[in-house]
Design a protein around this motif. Structure first.
Motif, mmCIF file in Angstrom:
data_model
loop_
_atom_site.group_PDB
_atom_site.id
_atom_site.type_symbol
_atom_site.label_atom_id
_atom_site.label_comp_id
_atom_site.label_asym_id
_atom_site.label_seq_id
_atom_site.Cartn_x
_atom_site.Cartn_y
_atom_site.Cartn_z
ATOM 1 N N THR A 184 0.722 -1.219 -0.176
ATOM 2 C CA THR A 184 -0.030 0.109 0.049
ATOM 3 C C THR A 184 0.795 1.123 0.055
ATOM 4 N N MET A 185 0.203 2.237 -0.400
ATOM 5 C CA MET A 185 1.084 3.374 -0.337
ATOM 6 C C MET A 185 0.657 4.286 0.909
ATOM 7 N N GLN A 186 1.867 4.745 1.539
ATOM 8 C CA GLN A 186 1.878 5.568 2.734
ATOM 9 C C GLN A 186 2.474 6.826 2.320
ATOM 10 N N GLY A 187 1.892 7.869 1.960
ATOM 11 C CA GLY A 187 2.333 9.155 1.496
ATOM 12 C C GLY A 187 3.026 8.965 0.097
ATOM 13 N N HIS A 188 4.309 9.062 -0.016
ATOM 14 C CA HIS A 188 5.139 8.885 -1.277
ATOM 15 C C HIS A 188 5.834 7.279 -0.996
ATOM 16 N N ASP A 189 5.800 6.662 -0.073
ATOM 17 C CA ASP A 189 6.243 5.518 0.359
ATOM 18 C C ASP A 189 5.624 4.102 0.310
ATOM 19 N N LYS A 190 6.087 3.137 -0.379
ATOM 20 C CA LYS A 190 5.407 1.904 -0.317
ATOM 21 C C LYS A 190 5.834 1.083 1.021
ATOM 22 N N ALA A 191 4.359 0.534 1.463
ATOM 23 C CA ALA A 191 4.520 -0.232 2.769
ATOM 24 C C ALA A 191 4.018 -1.753 2.393
ATOM 25 N N TYR A 192 4.480 -2.611 3.185
ATOM 26 C CA TYR A 192 4.062 -3.952 2.969
ATOM 27 C C TYR A 192 3.546 -4.559 3.966
ATOM 28 N N TYR A 193 2.679 -5.745 3.796
ATOM 29 C CA TYR A 193 2.029 -6.294 5.065
ATOM 30 C C TYR A 193 1.542 -7.729 4.870
ATOM 31 N N ILE A 194 1.280 -8.460 5.919
ATOM 32 C CA ILE A 194 0.647 -9.972 5.652
ATOM 33 C C ILE A 194 -0.563 -9.854 6.227
ATOM 34 N N VAL A 195 -1.635 -10.372 5.382
ATOM 35 C CA VAL A 195 -2.928 -10.691 6.039
ATOM 36 C C VAL A 195 -3.321 -11.910 6.935
ATOM 37 N N GLU A 196 -2.784 -12.961 5.953
ATOM 38 C CA GLU A 196 -3.229 -14.293 6.439
ATOM 39 C C GLU A 196 -2.500 -14.768 7.660
ATOM 40 N N ARG A 197 -3.334 -14.984 8.792
ATOM 41 C CA ARG A 197 -2.750 -15.593 9.955
ATOM 42 C C ARG A 197 -3.166 -17.037 10.381
ATOM 43 N N SER A 198 -2.427 -17.874 11.110
ATOM 44 C CA SER A 198 -2.959 -19.231 11.388
ATOM 45 C C SER A 198 -4.500 -19.004 12.289
ATOM 46 N N PHE A 199 -4.252 -17.966 13.193
ATOM 47 C CA PHE A 199 -5.445 -17.563 13.994
ATOM 48 C C PHE A 199 -5.992 -16.122 13.818
ATOM 49 N N SER A 200 -7.191 -15.988 13.627
ATOM 50 C CA SER A 200 -7.635 -14.700 13.675
ATOM 51 C C SER A 200 -7.798 -13.899 14.859
ATOM 52 N N LEU A 201 -7.889 -12.655 14.990
ATOM 53 C CA LEU A 201 -8.219 -12.016 16.413
ATOM 54 C C LEU A 201 -9.150 -12.581 17.198
ATOM 55 N N PRO A 202 -10.368 -12.851 16.765
ATOM 56 C CA PRO A 202 -11.554 -13.301 17.676
ATOM 57 C C PRO A 202 -11.013 -14.899 17.882
ATOM 58 N N GLU A 203 -10.344 -15.360 17.017
ATOM 59 C CA GLU A 203 -10.318 -16.765 17.621
ATOM 60 C C GLU A 203 -9.015 -16.754 18.734
ATOM 61 N N LEU A 204 -8.151 -15.872 18.746
ATOM 62 C CA LEU A 204 -7.086 -15.868 19.731
ATOM 63 C C LEU A 204 -7.887 -15.524 20.974
ATOM 64 N N LYS A 205 -8.743 -14.396 20.951
ATOM 65 C CA LYS A 205 -9.361 -13.983 22.166
ATOM 66 C C LYS A 205 -10.214 -15.153 22.652
ATOM 67 N N ILE A 206 -10.916 -16.136 22.059
ATOM 68 C CA ILE A 206 -11.647 -17.091 22.477
ATOM 69 C C ILE A 206 -10.817 -18.131 23.203
ATOM 70 N N LEU A 207 -9.357 -18.376 22.693
ATOM 71 C CA LEU A 207 -8.716 -19.198 23.370
ATOM 72 C C LEU A 207 -8.266 -18.769 24.759
ATOM 73 N N ILE A 208 -7.894 -17.348 24.646
ATOM 74 C CA ILE A 208 -7.519 -16.459 25.880
ATOM 75 C C ILE A 208 -8.363 -16.634 26.839
ATOM 76 N N ASP A 209 -9.821 -16.355 26.500
ATOM 77 C CA ASP A 209 -11.046 -16.616 27.416
ATOM 78 C C ASP A 209 -11.124 -17.786 28.143
ATOM 79 N N ALA A 210 -10.839 -18.748 27.148
ATOM 80 C CA ALA A 210 -11.080 -20.304 27.709
ATOM 81 C C ALA A 210 -9.969 -20.588 28.674
ATOM 82 N N VAL A 211 -8.690 -20.035 28.622
ATOM 83 C CA VAL A 211 -7.685 -20.355 29.463
ATOM 84 C C VAL A 211 -7.870 -19.513 30.819
ATOM 85 N N GLN A 212 -8.557 -18.447 30.792
ATOM 86 C CA GLN A 212 -8.974 -17.599 32.034
ATOM 87 C C GLN A 212 -10.176 -18.325 32.614
#
Length: 273
Positions: A66-94
């Motif tokens: 993506t472009m941030q001003g005049h600079d190009k920036a890079y990122y990765i979208v795909e994860r082994s776990f999504s944010l809601p999935e990680l939150k569910i795992l944390i809540d289960a441990v708690q």
């Protein structure tokens, strides 16, 4: 595609940096990535970084830009776990009472680390724990591991079993004589772990709370097989708060306002009229 060994190392490090530090909300600018690689002892400039990203995409990795001003920036979208999935795992441990406070904190940090640094900070920053019934016995955590090993190897286990009195002192059953049982399954129920065993003597399943076991060991004796036709999954659905007893058919009369409570306890397929 032939890639030299130094280039392979560079690409691996680049992927590691992107996985740990970027997502769609936190893309890494070209100059930031080059600085990270240089700090890791890997030579890189804007021109070669662009080629490296293209090489990774050609190899099947999805790295977005993506472009941030005049600079190009890079990122990765795909994860082994999504944010809601990680939150569910944390809540289960708690919520799990058998996991001690120190182990809970340790596991939460490991689960949060399955996301990137930004997600870990977000997950840990928004935690509220309402479970004040955490056990203090660190041995429970390792007892579960021991029992899992016995189940995999189909072996009997041996332990002393106790209750607690009003002074929180251990009161051993059978005058501290050891139990030797045939483990059938580990069951998580009402915030505790139970070892489900089949008793040939009673021709029924007997349950033991894992946190009430002491001196747990795996024997060299193979466990007795479950009776032919015995459905452990079906039995698990018929127990009520892990208490054993004769199976009964019951009819309950209750106010209409309690319909959701009844379905929560007995399942959405409970017959109600």
């Amino acid at each position: 595609m032939e890639i030299s060994t130094p280039q392979k190392i560079k690409l691996l490090k680049l992927m590691e940096l992107l996985r740990e530090n970027s997502d769609e909300d936190h893309p890494l600018k070209t100059n930031v990535l080059c600085t990270m690689l240089k700090n890791a002892g890997i030579s890189c400039d804007r021109r070669t970084l662009s080629r490296d990203i293209a090489t990774l995409n050609e190899c099947g990795y999805e790295i977005f830009s993506t472009m941030q001003g005049h600079d190009k920036a890079y990122y990765i979208v795909e994860r082994s776990f999504s944010l809601p999935e990680l939150k569910i795992l944390i809540d289960a441990v708690q919520a799990a009472s058998f996991i001690t406070e120190s182990k809970t904190e340790n596991l939460i940090q490991k689960i949060a680390a399955l996301g990137n640094a930004h997600r870990a900070e977000l997950l840990q920053g928004g935690m509220v724990c309402f479970n004040s019934r955490k056990h203090s016995n660190e041995q429970i955590y390792y007892s579960v591991e021991t029992l899992e090993g016995a189940l995999r190897r189909h072996q009997k286990v041996s332990f002393c079993y106790f209750d607690l009195d009003e002074k929180h002192q251990k009161v051993y059953r059978r005058e501290k004589q050891r139990y030797v049982v045939d483990p059938a399954a580990l069951v998580y129920n009402e915030y505790n772990y139970y070892l489900m065993c089949f008793s040939a003597k009673h021709n029924d399943v007997v349950n033991y709370r894992v946190d009430r076991m002491e001196g747990l060991t795996v024997t060299d004796t193979p466990r007795d097989p479950l009776p032919e036709g015995f459905d452990l999954g079906r039995y698990d659905k018929t127990i009520f708060d892990m208490y054993n007893g004769r199976t009964e058919t019951v009819r309950l009369r209750f106010d209409r306002a309690l319909i959701n409570v009844v379905m929560d306890r007995f399942g959405a397929d409970a017959h109600i009229r």
